[in-house]
Design an enzyme around this catalytic site. Structure first.
Site, PDB file in Angstrom:
ATOM      1  N   GLY A   1      38.942  34.514  46.143  1.00  0.00           N
ATOM      2  CA  GLY A   1      39.553  35.243  45.043  1.00  0.00           C
ATOM      3  C   GLY A   1      38.479  35.896  44.201  1.00  0.00           C
TER       4      GLY A   1
ATOM      5  N   GLN B   1      34.776  39.500  36.870  1.00  0.00           N
ATOM      6  CA  GLN B   1      33.662  38.947  37.635  1.00  0.00           C
ATOM      7  C   GLN B   1      32.752  40.028  38.219  1.00  0.00           C
ATOM      8  OE1 GLN B   1      36.361  36.097  39.959  1.00  0.00           O
ATOM      9  NE2 GLN B   1      34.368  35.063  39.928  1.00  0.00           N
TER      10      GLN B   1
ATOM     11  N   CYS C   1      33.296  28.526  41.777  1.00  0.00           N
ATOM     12  CA  CYS C   1      33.488  29.915  41.344  1.00  0.00           C
ATOM     13  C   CYS C   1      32.278  30.757  41.722  1.00  0.00           C
ATOM     14  CB  CYS C   1      33.702  29.926  39.830  1.00  0.00           C
ATOM     15  SG  CYS C   1      33.997  31.559  39.137  1.00  0.00           S
ATOM     16  N   LEU C   2      32.529  31.967  42.203  1.00  0.00           N
ATOM     17  CA  LEU C   2      31.439  32.874  42.554  1.00  0.00           C
ATOM     18  C   LEU C   2      30.571  33.224  41.348  1.00  0.00           C
ATOM     19  CD1 LEU C   2      33.387  35.304  44.932  1.00  0.00           C
ATOM     20  CD2 LEU C   2      31.735  33.530  45.603  1.00  0.00           C
TER      21      LEU C   2
ATOM     22  N   HIS D   1      43.345  30.214  39.052  1.00  0.00           N
ATOM     23  CA  HIS D   1      41.920  30.340  38.769  1.00  0.00           C
ATOM     24  C   HIS D   1      41.572  31.795  38.414  1.00  0.00           C
ATOM     25  CE1 HIS D   1      37.568  29.292  39.684  1.00  0.00           C
ATOM     26  NE2 HIS D   1      37.541  30.616  39.752  1.00  0.00           N
ATOM     27  N   GLU D   2      42.052  32.732  39.214  1.00  0.00           N
ATOM     28  CA  GLU D   2      41.729  34.146  38.985  1.00  0.00           C
ATOM     29  C   GLU D   2      42.427  34.687  37.734  1.00  0.00           C
ATOM     30  OE1 GLU D   2      39.208  35.211  40.469  1.00  0.00           O
ATOM     31  OE2 GLU D   2      39.209  33.672  42.021  1.00  0.00           O
TER      32      GLU D   2
ATOM     33  N   HIS E   1      40.535  33.874  34.702  1.00  0.00           N
ATOM     34  CA  HIS E   1      39.416  34.797  34.462  1.00  0.00           C
ATOM     35  C   HIS E   1      39.840  35.972  33.577  1.00  0.00           C
ATOM     36  CE1 HIS E   1      35.873  33.503  36.640  1.00  0.00           C
ATOM     37  NE2 HIS E   1      36.596  33.237  37.717  1.00  0.00           N
TER      38      HIS E   1
END
Length: 155
Positions: free
Chosen positions: A46, A51, A88-89, A130-131, A134
Site C-alpha cells: 500500500g 508518502q 511502513c515504507l 493503514h493507508e 496516512h
C-alpha cells in the site's frame, strides 16, 4: 511512468491532514499510475500520496488480489478487532503490533470519478486502514504496541 522517492519519518507531510481531491484530472491519473509503480518497486502492499510528498487523499493498495486505487477514501463501517504486526515504507526498519478492525467498508472515487464501495476483511482491511490513516497524518507507530526493529534476513 515515474518512480517517486518515498518520504520518511520526520518529513512534515506525513503528519498533515491530506487535502481532498475536488476533481479527477489527468494529473491525478498520473499520480495513481506513478504511486502504483512506486509501491511495486518498493515491494509494498500500500502507498498513500503523503508518502511520496503529495498532500492529497489518494491511496493505492495491492495485498495480492490486484491493484485498488482509492480517491478520497472514507471508512463508513467497521467491525471486530484483531492485533497484528505492521510496518511502513516511510518508517523503514521498525514494526509494531497494531489493533485494527477485521472488516471495513470504504467509500471512495475511482480514477473515472465514479463512487465505489469496497468491503474488505483481514489483511486487505488492515492495509486500507493503514493507508487511510496516512491521509490523516497518523502513522502506525502512533497506534502500535511493542515496537521493535525488523530483523534482517541472513543472505
Amino acid at each position: 511512468m515515474t518512480v517517486y522517492n518515498i518520504v520518511e519519518l520526520g518529513d512534515d507531510v506525513l503528519r498533515e491532514k491530506a487535502r481532498a481531491v475536488p476533481k479527477i484530472t489527468p494529473n491525478i491519473i498520473k499520480l495513481l499510475d506513478n504511486m502504483a509503480r512506486t509501491m511495486y518497486m518498493a515491494k509494498g502492499v500500500g502507498l498513500a500520496a503523503p508518502q511520496v510528498g503529495i498532500s492529497k487523499r489518494v491511496i493505492v493498495v495491492d495485498t495480492g488480489d490486484g491493484l485498488h486505487e482509492l480517491i478520497n477514501p472514507e471508512i463508513v463501517r467497521s467491525e471486530g478487532q484483531e492485533i497484528d504486526n505492521e510496518a511502513c515504507l516511510s518508517i523503514p526498519g521498525l514494526m509494531g503490533e497494531v489493533a485494527r478492525a477485521t472488516l471495513v467498508e470504504v467509500k471512495s472515487l475511482d480514477r473515472n470519478g465514479k463512487e465505489c464501495r469496497l468491503r474488505a476483511k483481514g489483511f486487505f482491511a488492515r492495509a486500507l486502514q493503514h493507508e487511510i490513516d496516512h491521509l490523516d497524518g497518523v502513522l502506525f507507530i502512533d497506534r502500535a504496541k511493542n515496537i521493535s526493529k525488523i530483523k534482517k534476513k541472513e543472505d
